[in-house]
Design a protein around this motif. Structure first.
Motif, PDB file in Angstrom:
ATOM      1  N   ILE A 124     -10.810  15.460  -5.800  1.00 21.46           N
ATOM      2  CA  ILE A 124      -9.858  14.224  -5.729  1.00 21.46           C
ATOM      3  C   ILE A 124     -10.847  13.156  -5.242  1.00 21.46           C
ATOM      4  O   ILE A 124     -11.301  13.172  -4.171  1.00 21.46           O
ATOM      5  N   PRO A 125     -10.792  12.035  -6.218  1.00 18.58           N
ATOM      6  CA  PRO A 125     -11.678  10.980  -5.806  1.00 18.58           C
ATOM      7  C   PRO A 125     -11.072  10.487  -4.444  1.00 18.58           C
ATOM      8  O   PRO A 125      -9.875  10.192  -4.388  1.00 18.58           O
ATOM      9  N   PRO A 126     -12.133   9.725  -3.680  1.00 25.61           N
ATOM     10  CA  PRO A 126     -11.579   8.937  -2.466  1.00 25.61           C
ATOM     11  C   PRO A 126     -10.930   7.999  -2.791  1.00 25.61           C
ATOM     12  O   PRO A 126     -11.378   7.027  -3.993  1.00 25.61           O
ATOM     13  N   PRO A 127      -9.736   7.212  -2.222  1.00 24.35           N
ATOM     14  CA  PRO A 127      -9.424   5.979  -2.493  1.00 24.35           C
ATOM     15  C   PRO A 127     -10.215   4.892  -2.447  1.00 24.35           C
ATOM     16  O   PRO A 127     -10.998   4.893  -1.379  1.00 24.35           O
ATOM     17  N   ARG A 128     -10.149   4.180  -3.350  1.00 27.90           N
ATOM     18  CA  ARG A 128     -10.770   2.902  -3.237  1.00 27.90           C
ATOM     19  C   ARG A 128     -10.368   1.697  -2.300  1.00 27.90           C
ATOM     20  O   ARG A 128      -9.136   1.625  -2.222  1.00 27.90           O
ATOM     21  N   PRO A 129     -11.244   1.019  -1.862  1.00 28.79           N
ATOM     22  CA  PRO A 129     -10.730   0.063  -0.731  1.00 28.79           C
ATOM     23  C   PRO A 129     -10.081  -1.109  -1.417  1.00 28.79           C
ATOM     24  O   PRO A 129     -10.348  -1.436  -2.595  1.00 28.79           O
ATOM     25  N   LEU A 185       0.085  -7.755  -7.507  1.00 25.15           N
ATOM     26  CA  LEU A 185      -0.423  -7.912  -8.705  1.00 25.15           C
ATOM     27  C   LEU A 185      -1.722  -8.462  -8.978  1.00 25.15           C
ATOM     28  O   LEU A 185      -2.789  -8.033  -9.603  1.00 25.15           O
ATOM     29  N   ALA A 186      -1.895  -9.273  -7.724  1.00 26.26           N
ATOM     30  CA  ALA A 186      -3.489  -9.893  -7.818  1.00 26.26           C
ATOM     31  C   ALA A 186      -4.614  -8.998  -7.235  1.00 26.26           C
ATOM     32  O   ALA A 186      -5.484  -8.913  -7.815  1.00 26.26           O
ATOM     33  N   ARG A 187      -4.046  -8.202  -6.422  1.00 24.04           N
ATOM     34  CA  ARG A 187      -5.107  -6.910  -6.106  1.00 24.04           C
ATOM     35  C   ARG A 187      -5.203  -6.128  -7.108  1.00 24.04           C
ATOM     36  O   ARG A 187      -6.217  -5.603  -7.102  1.00 24.04           O
ATOM     37  N   GLY A 188      -4.205  -5.699  -7.939  1.00 22.26           N
ATOM     38  CA  GLY A 188      -4.493  -4.910  -9.329  1.00 22.26           C
ATOM     39  C   GLY A 188      -5.387  -5.534 -10.339  1.00 22.26           C
ATOM     40  O   GLY A 188      -6.211  -4.972 -10.607  1.00 22.26           O
ATOM     41  N   VAL A 189      -5.088  -6.805 -10.337  1.00 20.68           N
ATOM     42  CA  VAL A 189      -6.099  -7.673 -11.056  1.00 20.68           C
ATOM     43  C   VAL A 189      -7.522  -7.501 -10.898  1.00 20.68           C
ATOM     44  O   VAL A 189      -8.671  -7.267 -11.502  1.00 20.68           O
ATOM     45  N   ARG A 199      -8.836  -5.452  -8.814  1.00 21.72           N
ATOM     46  CA  ARG A 199      -9.379  -4.167  -8.430  1.00 21.72           C
ATOM     47  C   ARG A 199     -10.268  -3.745  -9.430  1.00 21.72           C
ATOM     48  O   ARG A 199     -11.476  -3.061  -9.585  1.00 21.72           O
ATOM     49  N   THR A 200      -9.730  -4.093 -10.935  1.00 23.93           N
ATOM     50  CA  THR A 200     -10.181  -3.647 -12.017  1.00 23.93           C
ATOM     51  C   THR A 200     -11.478  -4.644 -12.292  1.00 23.93           C
ATOM     52  O   THR A 200     -12.371  -4.185 -13.048  1.00 23.93           O
ATOM     53  N   ARG A 201     -11.618  -5.764 -11.721  1.00 17.90           N
ATOM     54  CA  ARG A 201     -12.695  -6.557 -12.020  1.00 17.90           C
ATOM     55  C   ARG A 201     -14.083  -5.972 -11.249  1.00 17.90           C
ATOM     56  O   ARG A 201     -15.107  -6.557 -11.353  1.00 17.90           O
ATOM     57  N   GLY A 202     -13.824  -5.333 -10.066  1.00 20.57           N
ATOM     58  CA  GLY A 202     -15.048  -5.013  -9.030  1.00 20.57           C
ATOM     59  C   GLY A 202     -15.715  -3.991  -9.746  1.00 20.57           C
ATOM     60  O   GLY A 202     -16.645  -3.655  -9.805  1.00 20.57           O
TER      61      GLY A 202
END
Length: 151
Positions: A110-115, A142-146, A148-151
């Motif tokens: 199980i991958p560790p949760p991303r910060p 929503l902003a955190r989801g956006v 998260r994918t950019r990092g």
């Protein structure tokens, strides 16, 4: 040519006529009982034993199970009960013996949760201006989801 002739020369055929030719190669490699056993393995022996053992092959009355060394010893002691369960599930007596091969158990990683990503100051400032708490929480999510994918 009539419609009856089309039926025999490339026209529609009954599924029962085609199915044996398609399944024969698969059943040569794996018996139908073995395939059913592999598909139903957790239901047959229970989730605890299914997590530490894997059926590999059913041939000539011998079921080959892959498991680690200590589990093989436990399964050896449970062999009569396991064989009875397996045969009851399959019907008849396709399994007379169990053979064990040592194989490292598959560990589910199980991958560790991303910060949580940090929102840019401009986005965080604009979120504080939203008066409705449920709306602000939804927009922040929503902003955190956006971001998260950019990092």
């Amino acid at each position: 040519m009539t419609a009856d002739n089309d039926r025999f020369f490339g026209g529609p055929r009954p599924l029962g006529a085609i199915l044996p030719r398609l399944t024969r190669p698969a059943f040569k490699r794996r018996s139908p009982a073995g395939a059913q056993l592999m598909a139903d393995w957790p239901a047959v022996i229970g989730p605890a034993l299914a997590a530490v053992s894997v059926p590999k092959r059913l041939s000539a009355g011998t079921l080959t199970l892959a498991c680690s060394g200590p589990i093989a010893m436990e399964l050896t002691h449970l062999a009569p009960e396991l064989i009875a369960r397996i045969n009851a599930h399959l019907g008849g007596t396709p399994v007379q013996r169990l053979r064990f091969v040592q194989e490292a158990p598959r560990q589910a990683t199980i991958p560790p949760p991303r910060p949580e990503p940090q929102l840019p100051a401009r986005v965080a400032a604009s979120l504080t201006e939203v008066r409705s708490e449920p709306l602000r929480a939804a927009l922040e999510k929503l902003a955190r989801g956006v971001y998260r994918t950019r990092g």
